[in-house]
Design a protein around this motif. Structure first.
Motif, short mmCIF file in Angstrom:
data_model
loop_
_atom_site.label_atom_id
_atom_site.label_comp_id
_atom_site.label_asym_id
_atom_site.label_seq_id
_atom_site.Cartn_x
_atom_site.Cartn_y
_atom_site.Cartn_z
N PHE A 59 69.46 9.71 54.57
CA PHE A 59 69.07 11.05 54.48
C PHE A 59 68.32 10.75 52.96
N ALA A 60 68.78 9.79 52.16
CA ALA A 60 68.05 9.74 50.82
C ALA A 60 66.74 9.13 51.00
N LEU A 61 66.62 8.04 51.69
CA LEU A 61 65.39 7.09 51.87
C LEU A 61 64.17 8.28 52.42
N LEU A 62 64.55 8.96 53.38
CA LEU A 62 63.47 9.91 53.93
C LEU A 62 63.55 11.17 53.16
N SER A 63 64.34 11.26 52.12
CA SER A 63 64.18 12.49 51.28
C SER A 63 64.70 13.90 52.21
N ILE A 64 65.54 13.88 53.35
CA ILE A 64 65.68 14.87 54.03
C ILE A 64 66.19 16.13 53.34
N PRO A 65 67.42 15.95 52.41
CA PRO A 65 67.61 17.20 51.62
C PRO A 65 66.64 18.02 50.90
N HIS A 185 66.35 28.60 43.52
CA HIS A 185 65.76 27.58 42.65
C HIS A 185 65.48 26.55 43.45
N ARG A 186 65.29 26.50 44.86
CA ARG A 186 65.02 25.11 45.51
C ARG A 186 63.54 24.84 45.35
N ARG A 187 63.27 23.64 44.99
CA ARG A 187 61.92 22.95 44.98
C ARG A 187 61.68 22.16 46.19
N LYS A 188 60.95 22.55 46.89
CA LYS A 188 60.68 21.56 48.09
C LYS A 188 59.98 20.33 47.82
N SER A 189 60.38 19.08 48.36
CA SER A 189 59.67 17.84 48.07
C SER A 189 58.33 17.94 49.24
N PRO A 190 57.15 17.80 48.87
CA PRO A 190 56.39 17.84 49.89
C PRO A 190 56.13 16.92 50.74
N LYS A 191 56.25 15.82 50.35
CA LYS A 191 56.14 14.43 51.43
C LYS A 191 57.16 13.55 51.02
N PHE A 192 57.23 12.50 51.89
CA PHE A 192 58.10 11.25 51.62
C PHE A 192 57.36 10.48 50.58
N ASP A 193 57.86 10.00 49.74
CA ASP A 193 57.57 9.32 48.59
C ASP A 193 58.13 8.03 48.17
N PRO A 198 62.25 4.13 42.75
CA PRO A 198 62.04 3.24 41.43
C PRO A 198 61.95 4.45 40.23
N ARG A 199 61.53 5.45 40.65
CA ARG A 199 61.18 6.50 39.31
C ARG A 199 62.55 7.06 38.99
N LEU A 200 63.59 7.16 39.94
CA LEU A 200 64.83 7.78 39.57
C LEU A 200 65.56 6.76 38.68
N SER A 201 65.28 5.58 39.10
CA SER A 201 65.98 4.33 38.55
C SER A 201 65.83 4.29 37.19
N GLN A 202 64.80 4.87 36.60
CA GLN A 202 64.21 4.71 35.18
C GLN A 202 64.90 5.73 34.44
N ILE A 203 65.66 6.59 34.95
CA ILE A 203 66.29 7.91 34.19
C ILE A 203 67.45 7.23 33.73
N ASN A 204 67.81 7.28 32.33
CA ASN A 204 69.14 6.58 31.79
C ASN A 204 70.26 7.67 32.03
N PRO A 327 64.92 15.95 38.25
CA PRO A 327 64.07 17.03 38.50
C PRO A 327 64.45 17.80 39.50
N ALA A 328 64.41 19.12 39.86
CA ALA A 328 64.85 20.00 40.93
C ALA A 328 64.16 19.71 42.23
N GLU A 329 62.90 19.11 42.31
CA GLU A 329 62.59 18.71 43.60
C GLU A 329 62.91 17.61 44.35
N TYR A 330 63.80 16.75 43.49
CA TYR A 330 64.49 15.55 44.02
C TYR A 330 66.05 15.34 43.85
N ARG A 331 66.29 16.58 43.66
CA ARG A 331 67.87 16.81 43.28
C ARG A 331 68.72 16.11 44.50
#
Length: 395
Positions: A59-65, A185-193, A198-204, A327-331
């Motif tokens: 679910f996470a790798l495909l950003s299904i939620p 407050h849902r922010r739809k993620s438009p595509k698989f990224d 890696p970007r999430l892993s940079q947020i301390n 960020p809301a679109e990746y929550r």
């Protein structure tokens, strides 16, 4: 839809859906007798956990939620989880088929628990700690409910337990799928990224919250899995008996109240304070176990209830901190990924503890669960300091 009404339906559905989680554990003595196996706790619990880990990873790798309607994901997942749970009662019962079906139940629980939190976060920008406190409380009560069913109907067969929990989960999936629209407050993620993780892993701040959650998870499900054994150690009520079942339900279920109460307290003092207090407290419980005598009577009973309170109250607050750091679109992806890694730790913890119980004692083995809270607190503070430093440098 008003947030309060949506949250009420999500909480009810979360409770109904997560009743599937420990349905197998509630009937382990009967399943063990049928299958001719003396010890099934570790295998049955780990099958569900491994399924959940696999599901959350996919679910996470495909950003299904984040890419699809979370309410419809909840509906489909609840339907499939209840179906595989029901199949245990109609297919020939073998050890291998039991583990496969419990794995599939766990896989689709990935679309119930973290997705339920995602839906709640889409309705609540403020007061999320209280909302998730109620939501995780529903999960805790749902987890405990098979023991209540067992206690109230001690002569019920394992089939009845699986039928009951499958029906409850199916009802829960319909409540959300047809009764709760996507939040404002849902922010739809438009595509698989591919670069998202890696970007999430940079947020301390995200790493800080996740670290505390991981320390909590090292302890939580192992404690739940071996609550019946702890009750036998303290009160001599054998696993599978009505007395053991009612105490198991009460000790696990009381965590639902602490999750809800912790959410209200977090409104006043903040999610961080509630999460750390609970994690430190449950870690102390692990250490106290080393000096608690066997058959301690009332002292032992009170201790297990206190542990049941503290071991759960931090979960929704760490999840709140994860959601707030993302960020809301990746929550949805962040919540699901953190769940995936946290539940991965539970398999290691359960299997390691089961081995230690066999070679040492339940007292020593469960006391060593303190490793999780200690490391969780250390890493939580370490990444929090890095976040504060990075903010200072950016000004």
């Amino acid at each position: 839809m008003k947030p309060g009404k949506a949250l009420t339906l999500i909480v009810i559905a979360q409770f109904l859906g997560t009743s599937l989680w420990f349905a197998g554990n509630a009937v382990i003595p009967e399943l063990g007798e049928i299958l001719g196996r003396s010890e099934l706790t570790g295998a049955v619990t780990s099958a569900v956990q491994f399924g959940f880990i696999s599901g959350t990873l996919v679910f996470a790798l495909l950003s299904i939620p984040d890419r699809f309607s979370p309410s419809k994901v909840f509906l489909a997942s609840g339907f499939l989880a209840s179906t595989f749970n029901f199949l245990i009662t109609i297919l020939p019962l073998h050890f291998e088929s039991l583990l496969v079906l419990r794995f599939l139940v766990g896989f689709f629980l990935a679309g119930i628990y973290p997705v339920g939190m995602k839906i709640a976060s889409d309705y609540y920008e403020k007061g999320l700690g209280k909302a998730l406190g109620l939501l995780v409380g529903a999960l805790v009560f749902g987890t405990a409910s098979p023991y209540l069913v067992k206690a109230l109907g001690y002569q019920l067969s394992y089939q009845s337990i699986f039928w009951t929990t499958s029906g409850l989960a199916l009802l829960g999936s319909f409540l959300v799928g047809f009764g709760v629209p996507d939040g404002p407050h849902r922010r739809k993620s438009p595509k698989f990224d591919w670069n998202l993780l890696p970007r999430l892993s940079q947020i301390n701040s995200l790493k800080s919250a996740a670290s505390g959650y991981f320390g909590h998870m090292w302890e939580l499900y192992t404690f739940w899995a071996f609550v019946p054994a702890l009750i036998f150690w303290q009160m001599q009520y054998a696993p599978g008996t009505g007395q053991n079942a009612i105490f198991s339900f009460s000790i696990i279920g009381i965590g639902a109240l602490s999750c809800a109460l912790g959410g209200f307290i977090a409104e006043k003092v903040g999610s961080r304070s509630v999460a750390l207090f609970s994690l430190i407290g449950s870690g102390i419980c692990c250490l106290y176990l080393w000096i608690l005598p066997q058959n301690a009577g009332g002292l032992g009973v009170v201790f297990l209830f206190i542990w049941g309170i503290l071991v759960t109250a931090d979960s929704p607050q760490f999840s709140t901190l994860v959601a707030q750091a993302t960020p809301a679109e990746y929550r949805g992806t962040a919540l699901t990924l953190v769940n995936c890694l946290g539940f991965g730790l539970t398999i290691l913890s359960i299997q390691w503890t089961e081995w230690l119980i066999a070679v040492l004692s339940i007292q020593t083995a469960m006391g060593l669960l303190s490793i999780g809270p200690i490391l969780g607190i250390f890493l939580f503070k370490k990444f929090q300091k890095k976040e504060a430093l990075s903010r200072g440098l950016s000004r």
